[in-house]
Scaffold this motif. Sequence first.
Motif, short mmCIF file in Angstrom:
data_model
loop_
_atom_site.label_atom_id
_atom_site.label_comp_id
_atom_site.label_asym_id
_atom_site.label_seq_id
_atom_site.Cartn_x
_atom_site.Cartn_y
_atom_site.Cartn_z
N ALA A 80 43.12 42.80 39.48
CA ALA A 80 42.14 44.38 39.76
C ALA A 80 43.35 45.38 39.92
O ALA A 80 43.06 46.57 39.96
N SER A 81 44.97 44.65 40.24
CA SER A 81 45.76 46.54 40.51
C SER A 81 45.40 47.13 39.06
O SER A 81 45.40 48.53 39.08
N LYS A 114 39.03 40.39 32.80
CA LYS A 114 38.48 40.34 34.35
C LYS A 114 38.92 39.86 35.24
O LYS A 114 39.82 38.63 34.86
N ALA A 115 39.03 40.21 36.39
CA ALA A 115 39.97 39.24 37.37
C ALA A 115 38.32 38.32 37.17
O ALA A 115 37.63 38.50 37.89
N LYS A 117 36.36 36.36 40.27
CA LYS A 117 35.98 36.60 41.52
C LYS A 117 36.04 35.71 42.50
O LYS A 117 36.20 34.83 42.71
#
Length: 309
Positions: A80-81, A114-115, A117
């Motif tokens: 995400a960062s 991809k993080a 969810k």
Amino acid sequence: MDRTPLTAQPQGLMIQVESFLRYLHVERRLSPVTITNYRRQLTTVVEMLNDMKMAQWQQLDTVKARNVAAKSRRAGLQAASMALRLSALRSFCDWMVQQGELPANPVKSVHAPKAKKRLPKNMDVDEVSQLLNMESGDPLVVRDRTMLEVMYGAGLRLSELVGLDVRHLDLATGEVRVMGKGSKERKIPMGKTAVRWLERWLEMRELYDPEDDAVFISTQSGKRISNRNVQKRFEQWGIKQGVNSHINPHKLRHSFATHILESSGNLRGVQELLGHANLSTTQIYTHLDFQHLANVYDVAHPRAKREKP
């Protein structure tokens, strides 16, 4: 708030970054928090590019952009960062293209991993009732209860709650006008209970000589309450009320959205209430709603019950 000294002069790659940040502030009118996040990410990117001996933005290519991503990942940056960092760099390069400084955006094809969810955490209706079950004539308690009622009653973001001015309230109609992300204004209902507590708090608010039109102020200084203070007060309130889950502004907003969706099934309506630009952002709540329905099914449907051995 940005704490860069006024005497500090940007050098090298940071000159264009500072111009970009001014553009975000003056023309895009983004929030100070957003601009601070952009500054933090782009300053780190500049430090990495300086280590690569890059002196001009015209030298940035896809290879160097991928190296920034790789170095960020090796430094332990989460997905995400990483996405935030690359998004800031991508937006900056888009602006540089508009300015005629770059022929094309070299970060366009560079993406973060991809993080996973994560479903937003929310409270059930009984937990919310337990949280808000407190009566007191203490102005500090009234203020905090009012903030909780407005946050849950209108589904506001933390920044929207803190940014509320008295002129944004229409107590006669039970509506509140907020400025959301991207300086997009929306008017939303907040419920009779929130209105009743606002009426109580606004009378007490005058005792603290408010410095401006802010609805929620510090009872010590009379200035607009800070984001951190709201977070701290919500956390302490949850502990006093014996609520098992950790209470924070995001959780109340998520609970608002989930409870509205469970009752109405109107995803578009929830999108408008939350101020989401894209429906895909709101759709995560359909997963929460499905979990709720699945639990109901498991308890109520005859074929869902396990047979006794």
